[in-house]
Structures are given as structure tokens and as C-alpha cells.
Design an enzyme around this catalytic site. Structure first.
Site, short mmCIF file in Angstrom:
data_model
loop_
_atom_site.label_atom_id
_atom_site.label_comp_id
_atom_site.label_asym_id
_atom_site.label_seq_id
_atom_site.Cartn_x
_atom_site.Cartn_y
_atom_site.Cartn_z
N THR A 193 38.28 41.67 47.31
CA THR A 193 37.78 42.81 47.75
C THR A 193 36.69 42.97 48.45
O THR A 193 35.64 42.28 48.09
CB THR A 193 37.97 43.83 46.58
OG1 THR A 193 39.32 44.24 46.08
CG2 THR A 193 37.59 45.52 47.09
N ARG A 221 52.27 48.92 43.47
CA ARG A 221 51.13 48.69 42.69
C ARG A 221 49.71 49.02 43.66
O ARG A 221 49.64 48.55 44.63
CB ARG A 221 50.99 47.31 42.21
CG ARG A 221 50.02 47.38 41.27
CD ARG A 221 48.57 46.78 41.90
NE ARG A 221 47.53 46.27 41.10
CZ ARG A 221 46.30 46.12 41.42
NH1 ARG A 221 46.00 46.19 42.72
NH2 ARG A 221 45.39 45.86 40.73
N VAL A 222 49.06 50.06 43.00
CA VAL A 222 47.86 50.20 43.59
C VAL A 222 46.60 50.09 42.65
O VAL A 222 46.81 50.67 41.42
CB VAL A 222 47.80 51.77 43.99
CG1 VAL A 222 46.34 52.30 44.69
CG2 VAL A 222 48.76 51.98 45.22
N GLY A 223 45.50 49.44 43.08
CA GLY A 223 44.62 49.17 42.14
C GLY A 223 43.38 50.24 42.19
O GLY A 223 43.70 51.37 42.79
N ASP A 224 42.20 49.91 41.77
CA ASP A 224 41.15 50.75 41.61
C ASP A 224 40.45 51.20 42.92
O ASP A 224 40.03 52.14 43.22
CB ASP A 224 39.90 50.18 40.76
CG ASP A 224 39.53 48.94 41.38
OD1 ASP A 224 40.34 47.84 41.45
OD2 ASP A 224 38.23 48.62 41.23
N THR A 243 34.65 45.61 42.49
CA THR A 243 35.82 44.61 42.72
C THR A 243 35.91 44.02 41.41
O THR A 243 35.29 43.37 40.86
CB THR A 243 35.10 43.62 43.47
OG1 THR A 243 36.05 42.25 43.44
CG2 THR A 243 33.71 43.23 43.51
N GLY A 244 37.14 44.08 41.03
CA GLY A 244 37.38 43.71 39.69
C GLY A 244 39.09 43.83 39.27
O GLY A 244 39.90 44.38 40.36
N GLY A 246 41.78 45.57 38.89
CA GLY A 246 41.89 47.03 39.14
C GLY A 246 42.33 47.89 37.91
O GLY A 246 42.20 48.99 37.64
N1 ASP Z 1 40.13 45.67 42.52
C1 ASP Z 1 41.16 45.17 43.39
C2 ASP Z 1 42.57 45.52 43.12
O1 ASP Z 1 42.68 45.56 41.64
C3 ASP Z 1 41.24 43.75 43.26
C4 ASP Z 1 39.77 43.14 43.68
O2 ASP Z 1 38.62 43.61 43.58
O3 ASP Z 1 39.72 41.97 44.24
O4 ASP Z 1 43.37 46.04 43.60
#
Ligand code: ASP
Length: 326
Positions: A193, A221-224, A243-244, A246
Site C-alpha cells: 500500500t 474483501r476490503v481492508g483497512d 499499511t499492514g 488490513g
Molecule cells: N492494508 C492493506 C490491506 O489490508 C494492505 C497493505 O497495507 O499492503 O488491504
């Protein structure tokens, strides 16, 4: 002009400039850096892209522009680069699509905009900003978000635009591993991200984040990243882009938690970011990093992975870029 008026104008100017904040910009290109995969050639290209993004964003701040514009400009550069998991070069879903998410928040007004599940918008951060500025809503998804994009004049790209061979192969590998080990779907973290946080000369903060999500994601699916408070948050005293992994970042409401610690507990931003990233997230079983900034321009870039692509322009105007622990 009389000399008295001139003196008055001079002291007014002095008062204004004395109050002006010194601009600071921080960006990230994801905390999914795998040390063993980072060849010197790749590192060089990533560094060059981070520097270009910093230049684009900092040029806005240096000329007295808004933190919101600086964040937007920096993120567009990273979205357009194939080396990050956002815009061009986004990871693939289980079904072989690219579905993009982004969000942006203005700390001075606490207005926000977010989008998820886009397939044809080249720069999702621009659409997130349009949601904030040109609609009465905060969060739009999928076809509805793209219909809104059309209504406000966005052009569309062919979904093939987002393709890169590297990401396609990453999906093939994830599918193979899943078949061979019957691994649980959704357990192939890839944090690439991009995001930015900025403080402008008016003392206003802003944050933004853009992503392709996680390789092999399914079922919409949707992350953070597009979730205000988890992936992105900004108010008058703090701004964060995450970034992590999610799922964990949503459950820990990471970006807002860091800002709440800064605002309510008066915890220094570096300590607040460290508490959440190095303690709360690993305890839940997740991983990743954040970039954070406070209203004085203090910054934090903690991560609990091998590395995090990151860069910042500090109060002296000096450009820094780092990929691993360095
Ligand atoms: N946070 C993002 C997600 O879970 C992934 C990422 O940070 O690379 O969609």
C-alpha cells in the site's frame, strides 16, 4: 504608503510568518518489504519513485499550498508507479482482477472521502478526494463509486492497465500454495500500500492511503486502507496512514487509536504510533506499519516487518528515504 503604515504591514508580516508552521511530508510505499527479495536494482528503482513522490508533494508545501494537495500529489506519483501495490501494479484478487481502495482526510475540517472495489479508475486517491469534495457522502464502493466518478467527469482505464507480471505471478504462487497446503484463503499478506501525511504552513494536517489490498483476496474483501479511522485518519493534532494486514488494522482502528492517544492522553506521536504498531497489532496476530505526524511536525514511521518503504522531508527541507532498518 506612509512610514507608519509600512511599519504596521512589516510587523503584521512578521507576526504571520512567526506563526507559520514549517511544512513536513511523510510517505510510505508499504510495510511488506521482504529483505531477501529486495535486490539492489529494485531498491534503486523504489528509492527513485519515493524521491519523486516526495518532490511532488513537497513542492506544494514549499509554495505555501495545502497539506491535502501535497498528500494527493505524492500518492498519485506512487499510484502511477508499477512498483507499489496501488494503482498500476496493484495485486490481484483470487479471480484475477484488480480491485482498488483509497481514502483521504483533511485534519483541519475532518472532512473525509473513501472508495473501495474500483476496477477502472487510474488514480483512486483522486476519486476519494472527489467523494469528499463533490458529494455529500464519505464512502462509495464498486459500481456505484464508478458511476459517481463518471458523473463528475473522471475518465476510465481498461482494467488491463493495472496488470504487472510480478503481481500476476504472486497470485499464481498464492493459488499454488493454497492448493498444495490447503492453506486458508486470505493468509498471504502482501503489504505494498502507499500513503502520505503532511503538515502545511498553515499548521493543517492531512492523510491519505491507496491500495490494491491483498493478493488472492475474495468475495469483495476490503481492508483497512479505505476505512477512515483504520487506514487513514487526520484531525487538528495528528495524521496517520497505515499499511499492514488490513483485518487486524480494522479491528484495532489503528489510525484513530494513534491520534486518540496523541490528543487525549497527550502521548508523543512517536510513542503513540509505537504502542499500536509494536504492541497492539502483533498481540492480535497481525503485522505492518504506519506513518504518523503531529501538529508540531514530529514524525513516526514504526513497522514490525522486515522493512517499510518510506520517505520524509523534515523541517529543514531535507529529503530522507529508507527501505529497511537503516
Ligand atoms: N492494508 C492493506 C490491506 O489490508 C494492505 C497493505 O497495507 O499492503 O488491504
Amino acid at each position: 504608503m506612509s512610514s507608519r503604515l509600512l511599519a504596521l504591514a512589516g510587523s503584521l508580516l512578521f507576526a504571520l510568518s512567526a506563526e507559520a508552521a514549517v511544512p513536513v511530508l511523510v510517505i510510505h510505499g508499504g510495510a511488506g518489504v521482504v529483505k531477501a527479495d529486495l535486490t539492489p536494482e529494485k531498491a534503486k528503482l523504489v528509492r527513485a519513485d519515493l524521491e519523486r513522490a516526495l518532490e511532488a508533494g513537497y513542492a506544494v508545501l514549499k509554495s505555501g499550498g495545502d497539506s491535502l494537495d501535497a498528500v494527493t500529489k505524492a500518492i498519485v506519483v506512487l499510484e502511477d508507479s508499477p512498483r507499489f501495490n496501488a494503482g498500476k501494479g496493484a495485486v490481484f484478487t483470487h479471480d484475477g482482477h484488480n480491485e482498488l481502495d483509497a481514502s483521504i482526510m483533511d485534519g483541519a475540517t475532518q472532512r473525509a472521502g473513501a472508495v473501495a472495489g474500483l476496477r477502472r479508475i487510474r488514480n483512486p486517491i483522486l476519486l476519494a478526494r472527489a467523494v469528499m469534495e463533490k458529494s455529500e457522502h464519505v464512502f462509495m464502493v464498486g459500481e456505484g463509486a464508478e458511476a459517481f466518478a463518471k458523473s463528475v467527469g473522471f475518465s476510465f482505464v481498461d482494467p488491463k492497465y493495472f496488470y504487472t507480471e510480478e503481481r500476476w505471478q504472486a497470485l499464481q504462487k498464492a493459488l499454488r500454495t493454497e492448493r498444495e497446503q490447503q492453506a486458508e484463503p486470505g493468509k498471504t499478506p502482501h503489504h505494498g500500500t502507499v500513503g502520505a501525511v503532511a503538515l502545511d504552513s498553515k499548521g493543517h494536517l492531512a492523510a491519505g492511503t491507496s491500495t490494491g489490498g491483498m493478493t488472492n483476496k475474495r468475495f469483495g474483501r476490503v481492508g483497512d486502507s479505505p476505512i477512515i479511522g483504520a487506514g487513514t485518519y487526520a484531525n487538528a493534532s495528528c495524521a496517520v496512514s497505515s499499511t499492514g494486514w488490513g483485518e487486524y488494522y480494522i479491528r484495532a482502528v489503528v489510525a484513530h487509536d494513534i491520534c486518540a492517544r496523541v490528543e487525549y492522553a497527550k502521548t508523543p506521536v512517536a510513542e503513540a504510533a509505537k504502542q499500536v504498531v509494536m504492541d497492539i497489532i502483533p498481540k492480535l496476530g497481525g503485522d505492518g506499519g504506519v506513518i504518523a505526524i503531529d501538529a508540531e511536525g514530529n514524525i513516526a514511521t514504526p513497522y514490525n516487518t522486515d522493512g517499510m518503504y518510506r520517505g520524509w522531508v523534515d523541517k529543514d527541507g531535507k529529503v530522507h528515504v529508507a527501505l529497511l532498518a537503516e
